[in-house]
Enzyme design. Sequence first.
Site, short mmCIF file in Angstrom:
data_model
loop_
_atom_site.label_atom_id
_atom_site.label_comp_id
_atom_site.label_asym_id
_atom_site.label_seq_id
_atom_site.Cartn_x
_atom_site.Cartn_y
_atom_site.Cartn_z
N GLU A 251 0.84 -1.20 0.00
CA GLU A 251 0.00 0.00 0.00
C GLU A 251 0.87 1.25 0.00
OE1 GLU A 251 -2.84 -0.11 3.17
OE2 GLU A 251 -3.78 -1.95 2.47
N HIS A 269 -8.31 1.13 1.65
CA HIS A 269 -8.09 1.02 3.10
C HIS A 269 -9.02 1.98 3.85
CE1 HIS A 269 -4.85 -0.45 6.11
NE2 HIS A 269 -5.99 -0.27 6.74
#
Length: 516
Positions: A251, A269
């Site tokens: 990420e 997220h």
Amino acid sequence: MDPKAAAIFRDRGIDVDEKPGLTAAELAEIIGNYDGLAIRSATKVTRAILDASDRLKVVGRAGIGVDNVDIAAATARGVVVMNTPFGNSITTAEHAIALMFALARQLPEADASTQAGKWEKNRFMGVEVTGKTLGLIGAGNIGSIVASRAVGLRMRVAAYDPFLTPERALELGIEKVDLDELLARADFITLHTPLTDQTRNILSRENLAKTKKGVRIVNCARGGLIDEAALKDALDSGHVAGAALDVFESEPAKDCPLFGTPGFISTPHLGASTSEAQVNVAIQVAEQMSDFLLLGGVSNAINMPSLSAEEAPRLRPYMALAEKLGKLVGQVVGEDVRSVDVEVEGAAAELNMKPITGAVLAGLMGTYSQSVNMVNAPVLAKERGLDLREIRHDREGDYHTLVAVNAGTEAGPKRVEGTLFGNRAPRLVKIFDIPVEAELDGQMIYIVNTDEPGFIGALGTTLGAHKVNIATFNLGRRSEGGEAVALVAVDDPITPELSDELKRLPGVLEVVPLSF
């Protein structure tokens, strides 16, 4: 972080700087100025960051996951690591339920198609969740909330969690199963477990092949729990009917093999991304860190037993006593300790024992390392192979409260006992089965000698010749003419030369300078 966090610190008298967006190098350069560090997921607290500060006492993660903190390095340096496991639990659980519905009814694809001017009513044939089996991998705080929502939706819930007790499963109205059974039965699978060596790729290619054909998978927990390449292949083959991920192996996820795959839904997220959750975790981390820095309270720590701010004042005298007893054993017995029993009785038996045990180990291990505290002492003790036992006695003894440390050595057990005078003043009451009342404070000398007339005079003369003033003198003996013990508090440290001279006095068996 929500500005309410900084406001709480300031309201409680703690200076706080808000510095979002620091690089690792910038953080390392300034971290030595701070006692505490409050972070979100983007800040990586590495060993290098921790090594850059001798002052840091606590790291507070506003959120659940602490995989961005080097827990082992923090523990080794005696830094408490806290998280806020409850502040965004409902938000994350709701996001998982939302993604499950999105998969069941193909909502993102249907939305895109409709807004493109198509009316493909027959293309989007969904499934009901009522009556389906939801497989939970992880039934902790968030998982249990998902379970309760799923039960309310009239789903059957099967959970795989090694720490889930049958009683808790019954309370939640779910069934505890092993992983293979969950994979074979579940129509939907949702993951709610931290990323550890045991859970990494828990949905591996092999385990994905064990799932029921047509299963739909949701992950709002941590990236790395699913083999993303294997999941793509399972989606392409039709074995997995749909998958929704809020978290990814890497990420920010800019180039994931799953992107563009039919039946795949992704969000960036967002599990904790509600205004309520952002405020909750900010408030919680600030309150927890403030309680620790100002009062000694420990809440939601990853690497230390919990100690509430209300418990801390009552436990503090016991922890001081326990640390002194540990220091006494460590200095007198030295590195011969093989095991440690920590025993409490009387009023002490009614207290939270973990901080008392931690204080004993901090005192004991502090004789081997100057950087020991209650956080890293248990780790150091484990590294040394020390066996540790906690023993709580309901009996009433000679004292209203008692803490004992029993060290196992090659020569046999070495036991010391202490109590609190006036519920606040630590006092030694027995050392190695010899009754001796003494305050353990400052510079002291531990002396074992044969109980013979003239020893005290010879000791006083020798100390006087070296201009060492005696503050207090505490004596005990095993029997008349047998082994005797003296604990002498002095105003100045005992030099090696003086220690050697004391050892040469008639009848002296052992001399150990002590420091508390």
